[in-house]
Design an enzyme around this catalytic site. Structure first.
Site, PDB file in Angstrom:
ATOM      1  N   GLY A  11       0.818  -1.206   0.000  1.00 19.49           N
ATOM      2  CA  GLY A  11       0.000   0.000   0.000  1.00 19.49           C
ATOM      3  C   GLY A  11       0.854   1.259   0.000  1.00 19.49           C
ATOM      4  N   THR A 129      -6.618   5.281  13.370  1.00 17.32           N
ATOM      5  CA  THR A 129      -7.027   6.342  12.445  1.00 17.32           C
ATOM      6  C   THR A 129      -7.853   7.450  13.088  1.00 17.32           C
ATOM      7  OG1 THR A 129      -8.484   6.786  10.555  1.00 17.32           O
ATOM      8  CG2 THR A 129      -8.956   4.811  11.799  1.00 17.32           C
ATOM      9  N   GLU A 131     -10.397   8.579  11.803  1.00 17.82           N
ATOM     10  CA  GLU A 131     -11.808   8.266  11.551  1.00 17.82           C
ATOM     11  C   GLU A 131     -12.502   7.817  12.841  1.00 17.82           C
ATOM     12  OE1 GLU A 131     -14.189   7.904   8.779  1.00 17.82           O
ATOM     13  OE2 GLU A 131     -12.932   9.567   8.173  1.00 17.82           O
ATOM     14  N   TYR A 153     -15.860   0.936   8.382  1.00 14.73           N
ATOM     15  CA  TYR A 153     -14.394   1.017   8.455  1.00 14.73           C
ATOM     16  C   TYR A 153     -13.955   1.502   9.836  1.00 14.73           C
ATOM     17  CZ  TYR A 153      -9.773   3.170   7.900  1.00 14.73           C
ATOM     18  OH  TYR A 153      -8.461   3.552   8.090  1.00 14.73           O
ATOM     19  N   LYS A 157     -11.937  -0.380  12.805  1.00 11.87           N
ATOM     20  CA  LYS A 157     -10.658   0.173  13.298  1.00 11.87           C
ATOM     21  C   LYS A 157     -10.720   0.431  14.805  1.00 11.87           C
ATOM     22  CE  LYS A 157      -7.590   0.749   9.916  1.00 11.87           C
ATOM     23  NZ  LYS A 157      -6.194   0.284   9.992  1.00 11.87           N
TER      24      LYS A 157
HETATM   25  P1  NAP Z   1      -3.643   1.303   1.320  1.00 14.96           P
HETATM   26  O1  NAP Z   1      -2.827   2.038   0.337  1.00 14.96           O
HETATM   27  O2  NAP Z   1      -5.074   1.031   1.019  1.00 14.96           O
HETATM   28  O3  NAP Z   1      -2.908  -0.084   1.623  1.00 14.96           O
HETATM   29  C1  NAP Z   1      -3.537  -1.110   2.339  1.00 14.96           C
HETATM   30  C2  NAP Z   1      -2.741  -2.380   2.153  1.00 14.96           C
HETATM   31  O4  NAP Z   1      -3.408  -3.434   2.857  1.00 14.96           O
HETATM   32  C3  NAP Z   1      -2.606  -2.847   0.694  1.00 14.96           C
HETATM   33  O5  NAP Z   1      -1.283  -3.231   0.471  1.00 14.96           O
HETATM   34  C4  NAP Z   1      -3.523  -4.060   0.633  1.00 14.96           C
HETATM   35  O6  NAP Z   1      -3.109  -5.045  -0.275  1.00 14.96           O
HETATM   36  C5  NAP Z   1      -3.379  -4.601   2.043  1.00 14.96           C
HETATM   37  N1  NAP Z   1      -4.483  -5.510   2.393  1.00 14.96           N
HETATM   38  C6  NAP Z   1      -5.802  -5.281   2.286  1.00 14.96           C
HETATM   39  N2  NAP Z   1      -6.487  -6.362   2.681  1.00 14.96           N
HETATM   40  C7  NAP Z   1      -5.581  -7.289   3.056  1.00 14.96           C
HETATM   41  C8  NAP Z   1      -5.670  -8.614   3.543  1.00 14.96           C
HETATM   42  N3  NAP Z   1      -6.852  -9.232   3.721  1.00 14.96           N
HETATM   43  N4  NAP Z   1      -4.531  -9.283   3.827  1.00 14.96           N
HETATM   44  C9  NAP Z   1      -3.331  -8.696   3.615  1.00 14.96           C
HETATM   45  N5  NAP Z   1      -3.175  -7.446   3.139  1.00 14.96           N
HETATM   46  C10 NAP Z   1      -4.294  -6.752   2.861  1.00 14.96           C
HETATM   47  O7  NAP Z   1      -3.625   2.057   2.734  1.00 14.96           O
HETATM   48  P2  NAP Z   1      -2.587   3.162   3.285  1.00 14.96           P
HETATM   49  O8  NAP Z   1      -3.079   4.501   2.897  1.00 14.96           O
HETATM   50  O9  NAP Z   1      -1.208   2.753   2.967  1.00 14.96           O
HETATM   51  O10 NAP Z   1      -2.847   3.044   4.849  1.00 14.96           O
HETATM   52  C11 NAP Z   1      -2.128   2.108   5.651  1.00 14.96           C
HETATM   53  C12 NAP Z   1      -2.919   1.825   6.925  1.00 14.96           C
HETATM   54  O11 NAP Z   1      -3.101   3.029   7.661  1.00 14.96           O
HETATM   55  C13 NAP Z   1      -4.314   1.261   6.708  1.00 14.96           C
HETATM   56  O12 NAP Z   1      -4.591   0.376   7.751  1.00 14.96           O
HETATM   57  C14 NAP Z   1      -5.220   2.475   6.813  1.00 14.96           C
HETATM   58  O13 NAP Z   1      -6.516   2.096   7.210  1.00 14.96           O
HETATM   59  C15 NAP Z   1      -4.494   3.265   7.877  1.00 14.96           C
HETATM   60  N6  NAP Z   1      -4.652   4.723   7.810  1.00 14.96           N
HETATM   61  C16 NAP Z   1      -4.382   5.378   6.656  1.00 14.96           C
HETATM   62  C17 NAP Z   1      -4.491   6.762   6.634  1.00 14.96           C
HETATM   63  C18 NAP Z   1      -4.177   7.530   5.368  1.00 14.96           C
HETATM   64  O14 NAP Z   1      -4.553   8.718   5.311  1.00 14.96           O
HETATM   65  N7  NAP Z   1      -3.498   6.941   4.387  1.00 14.96           N
HETATM   66  C19 NAP Z   1      -4.849   7.453   7.789  1.00 14.96           C
HETATM   67  C20 NAP Z   1      -5.095   6.740   8.940  1.00 14.96           C
HETATM   68  C21 NAP Z   1      -4.984   5.369   8.961  1.00 14.96           C
HETATM   69  P3  NAP Z   1      -3.390  -4.937  -1.860  1.00 14.96           P
HETATM   70  O15 NAP Z   1      -2.343  -4.004  -2.369  1.00 14.96           O
HETATM   71  O16 NAP Z   1      -3.253  -6.335  -2.304  1.00 14.96           O
HETATM   72  O17 NAP Z   1      -4.770  -4.380  -2.007  1.00 14.96           O
HETATM   73  N1  GDD Z   2     -12.957   9.312  -2.095  1.00 20.56           N
HETATM   74  C1  GDD Z   2     -13.712  10.390  -2.361  1.00 20.56           C
HETATM   75  N2  GDD Z   2     -14.154  10.608  -3.636  1.00 20.56           N
HETATM   76  N3  GDD Z   2     -14.006  11.246  -1.355  1.00 20.56           N
HETATM   77  C2  GDD Z   2     -14.742  12.337  -1.647  1.00 20.56           C
HETATM   78  C3  GDD Z   2     -15.207  12.610  -2.937  1.00 20.56           C
HETATM   79  C4  GDD Z   2     -14.913  11.694  -3.979  1.00 20.56           C
HETATM   80  O1  GDD Z   2     -15.295  11.868  -5.114  1.00 20.56           O
HETATM   81  N4  GDD Z   2     -15.898  13.791  -2.902  1.00 20.56           N
HETATM   82  C5  GDD Z   2     -15.851  14.223  -1.649  1.00 20.56           C
HETATM   83  N5  GDD Z   2     -15.163  13.351  -0.873  1.00 20.56           N
HETATM   84  C6  GDD Z   2     -14.927  13.462   0.584  1.00 20.56           C
HETATM   85  C7  GDD Z   2     -15.276  12.196   1.361  1.00 20.56           C
HETATM   86  O2  GDD Z   2     -16.680  12.105   1.556  1.00 20.56           O
HETATM   87  C8  GDD Z   2     -14.485  12.454   2.638  1.00 20.56           C
HETATM   88  O3  GDD Z   2     -15.204  13.251   3.527  1.00 20.56           O
HETATM   89  C9  GDD Z   2     -13.258  13.232   2.159  1.00 20.56           C
HETATM   90  O4  GDD Z   2     -13.555  13.652   0.813  1.00 20.56           O
HETATM   91  C10 GDD Z   2     -11.979  12.421   2.160  1.00 20.56           C
HETATM   92  O5  GDD Z   2     -12.247  11.179   1.514  1.00 20.56           O
HETATM   93  P1  GDD Z   2     -11.094  10.097   1.241  1.00 20.56           P
HETATM   94  O6  GDD Z   2      -9.989  10.717   0.493  1.00 20.56           O
HETATM   95  O7  GDD Z   2     -11.766   8.916   0.620  1.00 20.56           O
HETATM   96  O8  GDD Z   2     -10.519   9.777   2.682  1.00 20.56           O
HETATM   97  P2  GDD Z   2     -11.230   9.543   4.101  1.00 20.56           P
HETATM   98  O9  GDD Z   2     -10.998  10.766   4.928  1.00 20.56           O
HETATM   99  O10 GDD Z   2     -12.607   9.057   3.962  1.00 20.56           O
HETATM  100  O11 GDD Z   2     -10.361   8.326   4.675  1.00 20.56           O
HETATM  101  C11 GDD Z   2      -8.937   8.329   4.606  1.00 20.56           C
HETATM  102  O12 GDD Z   2      -8.412   8.920   5.768  1.00 20.56           O
HETATM  103  C12 GDD Z   2      -8.669   8.201   6.982  1.00 20.56           C
HETATM  104  C13 GDD Z   2      -8.023   8.995   8.111  1.00 20.56           C
HETATM  105  O13 GDD Z   2      -8.846  10.056   8.489  1.00 20.56           O
HETATM  106  C14 GDD Z   2      -8.480   6.885   4.423  1.00 20.56           C
HETATM  107  O14 GDD Z   2      -7.101   6.878   4.150  1.00 20.56           O
HETATM  108  C15 GDD Z   2      -8.728   6.066   5.681  1.00 20.56           C
HETATM  109  O15 GDD Z   2      -8.118   4.774   5.531  1.00 20.56           O
HETATM  110  C16 GDD Z   2      -8.096   6.795   6.859  1.00 20.56           C
HETATM  111  O16 GDD Z   2      -8.330   6.086   8.055  1.00 20.56           O
END
Ligand code: NAP
Ligand code: GDD
Length: 352
Positions: A11, A129, A131, A153, A157
């Site tokens: 990821g 997170t 969230e 989600y 979490k």
């Molecule tokens: P991401 O890009 O969606 O990566 C998630 C990874 O998890 C992918 O490599 C995916 O594999 C793997 N995965 C999903 N289901 C699985 C399973 N059943 N078994 C093994 N691997 C699995 O997420 P990210 O943005 O890097 O975020 C990393 C973590 O931080 C996540 O837990 C997310 O919820 C959390 N988080 C993210 C944010 C953010 O803003 N990015 C903020 C807060 C928390 P595939 O590549 O095969 O799909």
């Molecule tokens: N994806 C998406 N697509 N979001 C949209 C859109 C659209 O077209 N239009 C508006 N949004 C709004 C969503 O409703 C949300 O409120 C905001 O944009 C951010 O959406 P995402 O980028 O999908 O991220 P997220 O905040 O829901 O979740 C991400 O951040 C979390 C941490 O706060 C993910 O990375 C989660 O895994 C992570 O935990």
């Protein structure tokens, strides 16, 4: 040599973390799922990282408890970074059971494997997170803000977060919960809002897309840069006491502001007209003679329940291990746009 095991290495965060740990001299092991076609673009370059051994990949899945057990017995890691998840909030409303199985039970399966193997010295990072805060009225949110999770989600979490605290208290396991606010990069999944915007603008510049269709424009998020954030994962595991830490920039922007800032960067100011689902964003593309509708609302991108405002206070992380974000909002937008524009230009060149 220290050994690390990363779930979700494929990821966004996993790929930056693997790079970071390899640079620090770790032996890095990553869990990947079997897929019918290869999707390893983010980590391909790490197999031969700077001529070293590079990233070591293992097939597995968070739904497969025996696989996790056998892998951990073989690797015997000093540090585990648990990042794997179905991480799209909107999609979790469509796939609540598998999301919960992967995130909630997947975390429990991992903890049980660690406990059964008695890996009592292994340090564990759990990707929690912002969230979890849902629609709390407290702003900014810190480690003491009550949780009000409002999506499958977030609720899964919340279980992951709580079971990590429970195993920390009950079995003295060394587990840190990182409560991370949104963090983005050119490696961000294409259907998260920031990346969707930067890819769409890059395509519009190449006349490959006419409009950007969006959901709610007025939600506010605290957007940081992913490489800054993976550093905090490692830093917190180097502290003495397992704990929970908020990681955020402390600055909030709306989706609308992200769109405006991204279009401004390519010299296309956006003007808004209309209200609600009829609101439209107008702008002048370089190749057209008059202003056109560039942004439209499509209710299909709205969620059954929205989280309106997330802004984090990471004072505790700053005071305990000196973490602070290095990249501003404007710099983040620029980094993401430049990369997507470059990618689209290259694709166009190949297409002739
Ligand atoms: P991401 O890009 O969606 O990566 C998630 C990874 O998890 C992918 O490599 C995916 O594999 C793997 N995965 C999903 N289901 C699985 C399973 N059943 N078994 C093994 N691997 C699995 O997420 P990210 O943005 O890097 O975020 C990393 C973590 O931080 C996540 O837990 C997310 O919820 C959390 N988080 C993210 C944010 C953010 O803003 N990015 C903020 C807060 C928390 P595939 O590549 O095969 O799909
Ligand atoms: N994806 C998406 N697509 N979001 C949209 C859109 C659209 O077209 N239009 C508006 N949004 C709004 C969503 O409703 C949300 O409120 C905001 O944009 C951010 O959406 P995402 O980028 O999908 O991220 P997220 O905040 O829901 O979740 C991400 O951040 C979390 C941490 O706060 C993910 O990375 C989660 O895994 C992570 O935990």
């Amino acid at each position: 040599m220290r050994r690390a095991f990363i779930t979700g290495v494929n990821g966004q965060d996993g790929s930056y973390l693997a790079e970071y740990l390899l640079r620090k001299g770790y032996e890095v092991h990553g869990l990947i799922r079997r897929t019918s076609s290869f999707n390893r673009g983010r980590i391909e370059h790490l197999h031969t990282y700077e001529g070293d051994k590079g990233l070591i990949l293992h097939y597995g899945d968070l739904i497969d408890a025996s696989n996790l057990f056998h892998l951990l017995r073989k690797i015997d890691p000093h540090e585990i970074y648990h990042l794997a998840a179905q991480s799209h909030v909107g999609i979790s409303f469509e796939t609540p059971l598998s999301t919960t199985n992967i995130i909630a039970l997947g975390t429990l399966r991992l903890l049980e494997a660690i406990r059964s193997l008695d890996l009592s010295e292994t340090k564990i990072y759990n990707a929690s997170t912002s969230e979890l805060y849902g629609n709390t009225t407290q702003c900014p949110q810190n480690e003491d803000t009550p949780f009000m999770a409002t999506s499958p989600y977030a609720i899964a979490k919340l279980y992951g977060h709580k079971i990590c605290e429970n195993y920390r208290d009950a079995y003295e396991m060394k587990i840190w919960n990182g409560i991370f606010f949104n963090h983005e990069s050119p490696r961000r999944g294409e259907n998260f809002v920031t990346r969707k915007i930067t890819i769409s603008i890059a395509k519009m510049l190449q006349k490959k897309q006419d409009k950007l269709y969006m959901g709610n424009l007025d939600v506010i998020r605290d957007w940081g840069y992913a490489p800054d954030y993976v550093e905090a994962m490692w830093q917190m595991l180097q502290t003495d006491k397992p704990d929970n830490y908020v990681i955020a920039t402390g600055v909030g922007h709306s989706v609308r502001q992200f769109i405006e800032c991204a279009f401004e960067y390519v010299d296309i100011p956006i003007s808004w007209k209309g209200k609600g689902i009829n609101e439209k964003g107008y702008g002048l593309l370089r190749h057209s003679k008059q202003k056109k509708i560039l942004v439209e609302i499509n209710p299909r991108y709205n969620r059954p329940i929205e989280v309106n405002r997330l802004i984090g206070d990471s004072t505790k992380a700053r005071k305990t291990f000196g973490w602070r974000p290095k990249t501003t909002f404007k710099e983040l937008v620029k980094i993401m746009l430049e990369e997507d524009i470059k990618r689209e230009e290259t694709t166009c060149k190949f297409l002739g």
